[in-house]
Design an enzyme around this catalytic site. Structure first.
Site, mmCIF file in Angstrom:
data_model
loop_
_atom_site.group_PDB
_atom_site.id
_atom_site.type_symbol
_atom_site.label_atom_id
_atom_site.label_comp_id
_atom_site.label_asym_id
_atom_site.label_seq_id
_atom_site.Cartn_x
_atom_site.Cartn_y
_atom_site.Cartn_z
ATOM 1 N N ASP A 65 -0.251 38.758 -10.288
ATOM 2 C CA ASP A 65 -1.256 37.992 -9.570
ATOM 3 C C ASP A 65 -2.663 38.345 -10.036
ATOM 4 O OD1 ASP A 65 -2.152 36.192 -7.493
ATOM 5 O OD2 ASP A 65 -2.779 37.964 -6.373
ATOM 6 N N ARG A 95 0.826 -1.215 0.000
ATOM 7 C CA ARG A 95 0.000 0.000 0.000
ATOM 8 C C ARG A 95 0.853 1.254 0.000
ATOM 9 N NH1 ARG A 95 -3.148 1.779 -2.636
ATOM 10 N NH2 ARG A 95 -4.070 -0.308 -2.542
ATOM 11 N N GLU A 148 5.493 40.044 -5.876
ATOM 12 C CA GLU A 148 4.135 39.887 -6.392
ATOM 13 C C GLU A 148 3.480 41.247 -6.527
ATOM 14 O OE1 GLU A 148 -0.091 38.493 -4.500
ATOM 15 O OE2 GLU A 148 1.600 37.112 -4.209
ATOM 16 N N LYS A 205 2.369 24.702 -2.496
ATOM 17 C CA LYS A 205 1.107 24.098 -2.041
ATOM 18 C C LYS A 205 1.206 22.579 -2.196
ATOM 19 C CE LYS A 205 -1.481 28.249 -3.266
ATOM 20 N NZ LYS A 205 -2.492 28.875 -4.163
ATOM 21 N N LYS A 236 5.450 38.668 -1.148
ATOM 22 C CA LYS A 236 4.036 38.496 -1.463
ATOM 23 C C LYS A 236 3.245 39.724 -1.017
ATOM 24 C CE LYS A 236 2.295 34.808 -2.266
ATOM 25 N NZ LYS A 236 1.709 34.284 -3.522
#
Length: 292
Positions: A231, A113, A210, A148, A180
């Site tokens: 963005d 598995r 950004e 992410k 950011k």
């Protein structure tokens, strides 16, 4: 029986070192084996039995993660053997035999598995990445990932993106400066944030900022960052940004990217398109394990 011929494979794909993969595999095995080990296999299978099986694709897509299967088997049986018939980064059809393996039967069934989970996860990411790359064919844009990722699996997932023909953004907070929107807010503007970043960055560290408007883009350009992230720009604004920058910085488009929109974004002339979905929303790739 020979495996069906695989399709195109990603060129110059460097494998991950075993020293990086092995701790991840061992942690997954420890989670599965728990406090008492595989009580089913120990109850049903003689201790000296051997087992041979094949890993086969149950869908079409791109393969990744065969080394995870090899190391999962080896962790429980040092005598285990796995022969990869299809290289990571190769396109396969349903029924393609990816690898054949032989090991102590208890060990094989206990590792099954973990091997399939990691191969399925990585092959799913590679397959989704390949779909995005295909949508941008003929443009200058490269498909890149984000941070992410699944905690603990970042190295595997970013490798899977490369298997699908994509490229990697930064691996962590320590390998590039990425200013950011909240950094900009905390610093009081794009300009002040870039001034501080340039004063702190070492000569090997790239700086990306950004921006969410053409006005912020103009402000950023005055400080010559290496990369500018656009963005959630509309398509017309992306084209204006490409004209305004005129090659003075690498341009990354981000936000609102899907398989339905990525082609139009790529055609604006941006250099990079970052897609969080590659790692946070890739479906599992179905791989079966059947006795040989």
């Amino acid at each position: 029986m020979n495996a069906p011929t695989a399709g195109h494979a990603v060129a110059d794909l460097a494998p991950l070192p075993d020293t990086l993969i092995e701790p991840i595999v061992r942690a997954a095995l420890a989670e599965d084996l728990g406090r008492a080990g595989d009580i089913t296999s120990e109850a049903c299978i003689p201790a000296d039995a051997r087992f041979a099986a094949r890993f086969a694709a149950r869908a079409g897509g791109v393969v990744a993660g065969t080394d995870c299967a090899r190391l999962a088997l080896a962790a429980l049986d040092p005598t285990a053997r796995l022969e990869a018939l299809i290289a990571d980064g190769s396109t396969v059809q349903p029924g393609t035999v990816i690898a054949r393996a032989e090991a102590n039967a208890r060990a094989f069934l206990s590792a099954e598995r973990v091997a399939l989970n990691l191969m399925g996860r990585m092959s799913g990411i590679a397959t989704l990445t390949a779909a995005y790359v295909a949508e941008t064919a003929g443009t200058r844009a490269r498909i890149i990932d984000t941070r992410k990722t699944t905690p603990g699996l970042r190295a595997l997932e970013k490798y899977a993106v490369r298997c699908g023909g994509g490229a990697n953004h930064r691996f962590g907070l320590d390998d590039a400066i990425l200013i950011k929107d909240n950094h900009v807010a905390a610093c009081g503007g794009v300009g002040p944030a870039l001034v501080r970043a340039k004063a702190r960055a070492g000569h090997m560290v790239k700086i990306e900022v950004e921006v969410d408007s053409l006005d912020q883009l103009a402000e950023a350009l005055a400080h010559a960052p290496d990369v500018i992230m656009l963005d959630n720009f509309a398509l017309d604004d992306l084209r204006r940004a490409v004209d305004l920058v005129a090659g003075r910085a690498v341009l990354e488009a981000s936000g609102g990217v899907s398989l339905a929109t990525v082609r139009a974004i790529a055609e604006t002339g941006v250099d990079l398109i970052s897609v969080g979905a590659l790692t946070h929303s890739a479906p599992n790739f179905d791989i079966g394990l059947d006795a040989d």
